[in-house]
Design a protein around this motif. Sequence first.
Motif, PDB file in Angstrom:
ATOM      1  N   GLY A 759       0.813  -1.201   0.000  1.00  0.00           N
ATOM      2  CA  GLY A 759       0.000   0.000   0.000  1.00  0.00           C
ATOM      3  C   GLY A 759       0.850   1.255   0.000  1.00  0.00           C
ATOM      4  O   GLY A 759       2.074   1.218   0.114  1.00  0.00           O
ATOM      5  N   SER A 760       0.195   2.434  -0.160  1.00  0.00           N
ATOM      6  CA  SER A 760       0.869   3.721  -0.243  1.00  0.00           C
ATOM      7  C   SER A 760       1.421   4.153   1.100  1.00  0.00           C
ATOM      8  O   SER A 760       0.839   3.849   2.157  1.00  0.00           O
ATOM      9  CB  SER A 760      -0.086   4.797  -0.773  1.00  0.00           C
ATOM     10  OG  SER A 760      -0.571   4.462  -2.044  1.00  0.00           O
ATOM     11  N   ALA A 761       2.555   4.888   1.044  1.00  0.00           N
ATOM     12  CA  ALA A 761       3.170   5.444   2.233  1.00  0.00           C
ATOM     13  C   ALA A 761       3.691   6.834   1.921  1.00  0.00           C
ATOM     14  O   ALA A 761       4.151   7.081   0.815  1.00  0.00           O
ATOM     15  CB  ALA A 761       4.305   4.553   2.727  1.00  0.00           C
ATOM     16  N   LEU A 781       7.997  12.931   0.792  1.00  0.00           N
ATOM     17  CA  LEU A 781       8.405  11.588   0.420  1.00  0.00           C
ATOM     18  C   LEU A 781       7.175  10.735   0.154  1.00  0.00           C
ATOM     19  O   LEU A 781       6.149  10.861   0.841  1.00  0.00           O
ATOM     20  CB  LEU A 781       9.240  10.947   1.535  1.00  0.00           C
ATOM     21  CG  LEU A 781      10.399  11.783   2.084  1.00  0.00           C
ATOM     22  CD1 LEU A 781      11.061  11.058   3.243  1.00  0.00           C
ATOM     23  CD2 LEU A 781      11.413  12.067   0.992  1.00  0.00           C
ATOM     24  N   SER A 782       7.223   9.839  -0.869  1.00  0.00           N
ATOM     25  CA  SER A 782       6.103   8.944  -1.180  1.00  0.00           C
ATOM     26  C   SER A 782       6.628   7.651  -1.770  1.00  0.00           C
ATOM     27  O   SER A 782       7.715   7.628  -2.367  1.00  0.00           O
ATOM     28  CB  SER A 782       5.124   9.607  -2.153  1.00  0.00           C
ATOM     29  OG  SER A 782       5.759   9.864  -3.394  1.00  0.00           O
ATOM     30  N   GLY A 783       5.846   6.572  -1.583  1.00  0.00           N
ATOM     31  CA  GLY A 783       6.194   5.272  -2.146  1.00  0.00           C
ATOM     32  C   GLY A 783       5.056   4.298  -1.932  1.00  0.00           C
ATOM     33  O   GLY A 783       4.095   4.574  -1.184  1.00  0.00           O
ATOM     34  N   THR A 784       5.124   3.153  -2.576  1.00  0.00           N
ATOM     35  CA  THR A 784       4.063   2.136  -2.476  1.00  0.00           C
ATOM     36  C   THR A 784       4.702   0.792  -2.221  1.00  0.00           C
ATOM     37  O   THR A 784       5.609   0.371  -2.972  1.00  0.00           O
ATOM     38  CB  THR A 784       3.232   2.081  -3.764  1.00  0.00           C
ATOM     39  OG1 THR A 784       2.665   3.355  -4.027  1.00  0.00           O
ATOM     40  CG2 THR A 784       2.129   1.041  -3.646  1.00  0.00           C
ATOM     41  N   GLY A 785       4.246   0.101  -1.157  1.00  0.00           N
ATOM     42  CA  GLY A 785       4.705  -1.257  -0.898  1.00  0.00           C
ATOM     43  C   GLY A 785       4.015  -2.232  -1.830  1.00  0.00           C
ATOM     44  O   GLY A 785       2.796  -2.183  -2.008  1.00  0.00           O
ATOM     45  N   ASP A 786       4.776  -3.078  -2.472  1.00  0.00           N
ATOM     46  CA  ASP A 786       4.232  -3.976  -3.489  1.00  0.00           C
ATOM     47  C   ASP A 786       4.482  -5.429  -3.063  1.00  0.00           C
ATOM     48  O   ASP A 786       5.439  -5.732  -2.338  1.00  0.00           O
ATOM     49  CB  ASP A 786       4.905  -3.712  -4.836  1.00  0.00           C
ATOM     50  CG  ASP A 786       4.065  -4.226  -5.987  1.00  0.00           C
ATOM     51  OD1 ASP A 786       3.020  -4.832  -5.740  1.00  0.00           O
ATOM     52  OD2 ASP A 786       4.490  -4.015  -7.151  1.00  0.00           O
ATOM     53  N   SER A 787       3.582  -6.336  -3.546  1.00  0.00           N
ATOM     54  CA  SER A 787       3.714  -7.759  -3.209  1.00  0.00           C
ATOM     55  C   SER A 787       4.769  -8.407  -4.095  1.00  0.00           C
ATOM     56  O   SER A 787       5.268  -7.810  -5.045  1.00  0.00           O
ATOM     57  CB  SER A 787       2.372  -8.465  -3.393  1.00  0.00           C
ATOM     58  OG  SER A 787       1.934  -8.336  -4.727  1.00  0.00           O
ATOM     59  N   HIS A 788       5.054  -9.738  -3.832  1.00  0.00           N
ATOM     60  CA  HIS A 788       6.075 -10.447  -4.594  1.00  0.00           C
ATOM     61  C   HIS A 788       5.578 -10.798  -5.989  1.00  0.00           C
ATOM     62  O   HIS A 788       4.365 -10.978  -6.208  1.00  0.00           O
ATOM     63  CB  HIS A 788       6.447 -11.746  -3.848  1.00  0.00           C
ATOM     64  CG  HIS A 788       7.096 -11.474  -2.514  1.00  0.00           C
ATOM     65  ND1 HIS A 788       8.305 -10.865  -2.394  1.00  0.00           N
ATOM     66  CD2 HIS A 788       6.670 -11.743  -1.241  1.00  0.00           C
ATOM     67  CE1 HIS A 788       8.626 -10.755  -1.113  1.00  0.00           C
ATOM     68  NE2 HIS A 788       7.642 -11.274  -0.384  1.00  0.00           N
ATOM     69  N   GLU A 789       6.499 -10.909  -6.905  1.00  0.00           N
ATOM     70  CA  GLU A 789       6.174 -11.242  -8.302  1.00  0.00           C
ATOM     71  C   GLU A 789       7.390 -11.893  -8.943  1.00  0.00           C
ATOM     72  O   GLU A 789       8.521 -11.510  -8.665  1.00  0.00           O
ATOM     73  CB  GLU A 789       5.807  -9.980  -9.077  1.00  0.00           C
ATOM     74  CG  GLU A 789       5.529 -10.222 -10.545  1.00  0.00           C
ATOM     75  CD  GLU A 789       5.224  -8.906 -11.273  1.00  0.00           C
ATOM     76  OE1 GLU A 789       5.921  -8.604 -12.238  1.00  0.00           O
ATOM     77  OE2 GLU A 789       4.276  -8.203 -10.831  1.00  0.00           O
ATOM     78  N   VAL A 790       7.141 -12.917  -9.772  1.00  0.00           N
ATOM     79  CA  VAL A 790       8.214 -13.555 -10.529  1.00  0.00           C
ATOM     80  C   VAL A 790       7.985 -13.266 -12.011  1.00  0.00           C
ATOM     81  O   VAL A 790       6.938 -13.629 -12.550  1.00  0.00           O
ATOM     82  CB  VAL A 790       8.264 -15.080 -10.290  1.00  0.00           C
ATOM     83  CG1 VAL A 790       9.373 -15.697 -11.129  1.00  0.00           C
ATOM     84  CG2 VAL A 790       8.493 -15.379  -8.815  1.00  0.00           C
ATOM     85  N   ASP A 791       8.935 -12.569 -12.661  1.00  0.00           N
ATOM     86  CA  ASP A 791       8.845 -12.267 -14.084  1.00  0.00           C
ATOM     87  C   ASP A 791       9.652 -13.313 -14.848  1.00  0.00           C
ATOM     88  O   ASP A 791      10.832 -13.523 -14.568  1.00  0.00           O
ATOM     89  CB  ASP A 791       9.402 -10.877 -14.378  1.00  0.00           C
ATOM     90  CG  ASP A 791       8.551  -9.796 -13.754  1.00  0.00           C
ATOM     91  OD1 ASP A 791       9.116  -8.736 -13.447  1.00  0.00           O
ATOM     92  OD2 ASP A 791       7.341 -10.017 -13.579  1.00  0.00           O
ATOM     93  N   LEU A 792       8.970 -13.974 -15.825  1.00  0.00           N
ATOM     94  CA  LEU A 792       9.617 -15.048 -16.566  1.00  0.00           C
ATOM     95  C   LEU A 792       9.657 -14.709 -18.053  1.00  0.00           C
ATOM     96  O   LEU A 792       8.741 -14.083 -18.580  1.00  0.00           O
ATOM     97  CB  LEU A 792       8.845 -16.369 -16.359  1.00  0.00           C
ATOM     98  CG  LEU A 792       8.672 -16.810 -14.911  1.00  0.00           C
ATOM     99  CD1 LEU A 792       7.226 -16.641 -14.491  1.00  0.00           C
ATOM    100  CD2 LEU A 792       9.120 -18.243 -14.721  1.00  0.00           C
ATOM    101  N   SER A 793      10.718 -15.143 -18.738  1.00  0.00           N
ATOM    102  CA  SER A 793      10.816 -14.998 -20.195  1.00  0.00           C
ATOM    103  C   SER A 793      11.695 -16.112 -20.731  1.00  0.00           C
ATOM    104  O   SER A 793      12.511 -16.670 -20.011  1.00  0.00           O
ATOM    105  CB  SER A 793      11.401 -13.632 -20.574  1.00  0.00           C
ATOM    106  OG  SER A 793      12.730 -13.539 -20.160  1.00  0.00           O
TER     107      SER A 793
END
Length: 868
Positions: A759-761, A781-793
Amino acid sequence: MLIAQALWVKRQSQAGIQGVKLALGWRGRLLLELRSLAGLAVVALGCVTLSGCGGTVRQGSLPSANSSQNISASPNTVEFGTVDVGNSADQQVVVSNLGSAAVQIFQANFSDPSFSLVEQSNFPLSLAAGTTSSLKVHFNPSAPSDTTGQLNFLTSADSTSSSTPAASVKLHGKGGSRPGVGGVSLKALTCSSSSMIGSGSDICTVILSGVAPNAGTLVNLSSSTLSVSLPASVNVPAGADRTDFTAAVALVSSAQAATLTATAGSVWQTFNLQLNAAIPGLSVSTSRLSFGSVVLNAAVSMSVTLTSSGTAAVTVNAATVAGAGFSVLGGSFPLTLNPSQVVTLAVQFDPTTAGAATGQLSIVSNSSSSPVTVINLSGIGTVTMPGLSVLSCSNSSFTGSGNDACKVTLSGAAPSGGVNVGLASSNLSVSVPASVNVPTGASSTTFTASVGSVSTTQAATLTATVGSSSQSFAVQLNAATSTLSISTSSLSFGNVVLNSTASNAVTLTSTGTVAVTVNSITVAGTGFAVSGASFPVTLNPGQTVTISVKFAPTTAGAATGQLTVSSNASSSPVAVVNLSGTGTVNIPGLIALSCTSSSMTGSGTNVCTVTLSSAAPIDGVSVALSSSNLSVVVPASVNVAAGGSGASFTATVGWVSTAQTATLSATEGSGSRSFALQLNAASPVLSINATSISFGSVVIYTPTTQSVTLSSIGSAAVTVNSATVTGSGFSLSGSSFPITLNPSQSVTLSVQFDPATTGSATGQLTVTSNSSTSGTLTINLSGTGDSHEVDLSWNPPGTSSDPIAGYHLYRAPSGTAVYQLLNASDDTQTTYADTTVASGQAYDYIVKTFDLSGNESGPSNMSSVTIP
């Protein structure tokens, strides 16, 4: 970034065994590479033409002549000028048969009786195909007036004079009243040349015994042979005793004499002109052709140019080639070339066996000097032949003479026997070897281009050739010139106290493109002298030498002199610098006090200068100094050296808290000068390079850092008292406070965002200082906490005889064989983002291809990842 180790597996498909490489990265890529184990197949596409790849070769024959009658007369207009009544003039007309069959000219008639043919009995006139006949037209005016007529040629098909002529010539002349010559007669007829070879022009002159009267003097001209054409007449202008005219000489087949006649009234003069037969000659563009290495059964052509270099047409009877693999293309023989005409032959080398081959091209002609010319041929048949890829040299611009190191590079290694590379230069000032050999197994070799001196700037193009492949390199040739520049054309020493010495410097600079030699320097004039260098001295381009010119007067009053510089400069080898000065017994006065800056902010130094009214005497002049303000410190005095008219000193400026003025004073004898200096208080100012920082999306528990720069931009040091951060997940590092920054100094702080939740902070960075403009500065100051992700190619297979319809990506919990399909069954993309992973879990991934029938291949290598 965490990168998983790459694994290799194999799969069987209709295209054969192929390798699959799979790599996985945390927030990175799953890379799949399919490579054919059979290797790469390289297809080379080439072309072979007569003049090389991409060239065009056109061959043709001379057009056939028109079989119908084609009669031409030249010139199409004949101008006789003014001819006195009672006199006559002749002009030449040439009639030609341009057709392919013989033609008969039945008659030639005139529209005015003032014109006639000198030999009317020539008709009917038969002309074979391609031949000409010269006729002389006569003008005999009967009255002093303009006369216009026409000469018509009627062929054998024309039965009456009213028939349409086959060719016509317009005629014009003017009958003139015969003036009295007032005792002036024709004195001489001369020409520039008394002997002519082949065709050309001869400048001739008629000369009177005195000057021509007001109406001028008309002189009639004639030639004893049709091979020399003259104007019908020429007029000597009033007041002149001569005039020029041009005799046009045609080719003759045998030596003969021509008599030129000039007539004025009853007086005539002659000039004998010897006509010599023209001689056929043939020259060829080269005496040898080297084809270098040529791939078997891949023909390569080179050109040979034949030029008619004599004064008569030359006939090339045959061009034959001897030698295995050599042949000649272009041109059918016998072939006749008029003077300066050329024909180009293509000589071809098409080897069928490997190894060196030689041959000869023999040119047989009726050339008077070389009836048989032989051109030596050579080449090497090779199985494979790399192409020429680069021709380069160390220098693309050359001044004067020297050597340039050059290099030829092939597209691959030279075969057995090496590769012979032909070399050529477009400019005689740059010479290169005829060829250079790239040794067996090598891909390049070097050679030397010898550059000669040139008098003007010009270009040279070097060309390297291997078979039909060629490369070029342009070299700029600059003329070598020696030039000497002198820093001044005159020196004025001003007033110099008797028995003291004043000096001035003169700088000599070599500004040409080659070295210049200064042979000598001499000084003339009482009291003047020179020192500082020994001569002769040689200066390379850009080098300088400085000499000192001195003036030491022993008597009062003005003095002059000269400094003479002798060199080998291409322009102004002798240069003069004028010298002047005045001997004086007076001590110069103080005339000025100045400083570099009239306003100072904060502390620093200011360079000041005192100036005298003339040069200081032999002991120099001491000038007393003082300051009205304790914040500005100056020396007690400064000395102006003997011969000088000024001296510098440094004023040291201290800090002030309020704006104020300082007066600097200089005193010498009874004279004084002052200078006002404004002192300004310094102020601290702090600047921050950003007003907000956005970290964007950041995976939780993955710290991300950005920088903030604090800068002192005032005129005094600024003190940063504190820097604090508020907001969940935000922190600060990089310095401890308080910290003092001098003007132009800066410090960098690191702001970190490490989210623990999604979420936003938001937050703030607050900086406090003693800045005179903004004591407290804030950065959002601003930022967003993001969940895990696996990028594949993955990369698709290199080759497959069974077309690939798409890819299936499978995932299984690590340590199990329960794979789940993640993407759609018709997915043709080679990338996928897996956003359904859970923190603290480990996963295995594989990729399969499928065809249009839905049949899958075996799996790729497996790659695993553990989510933090």
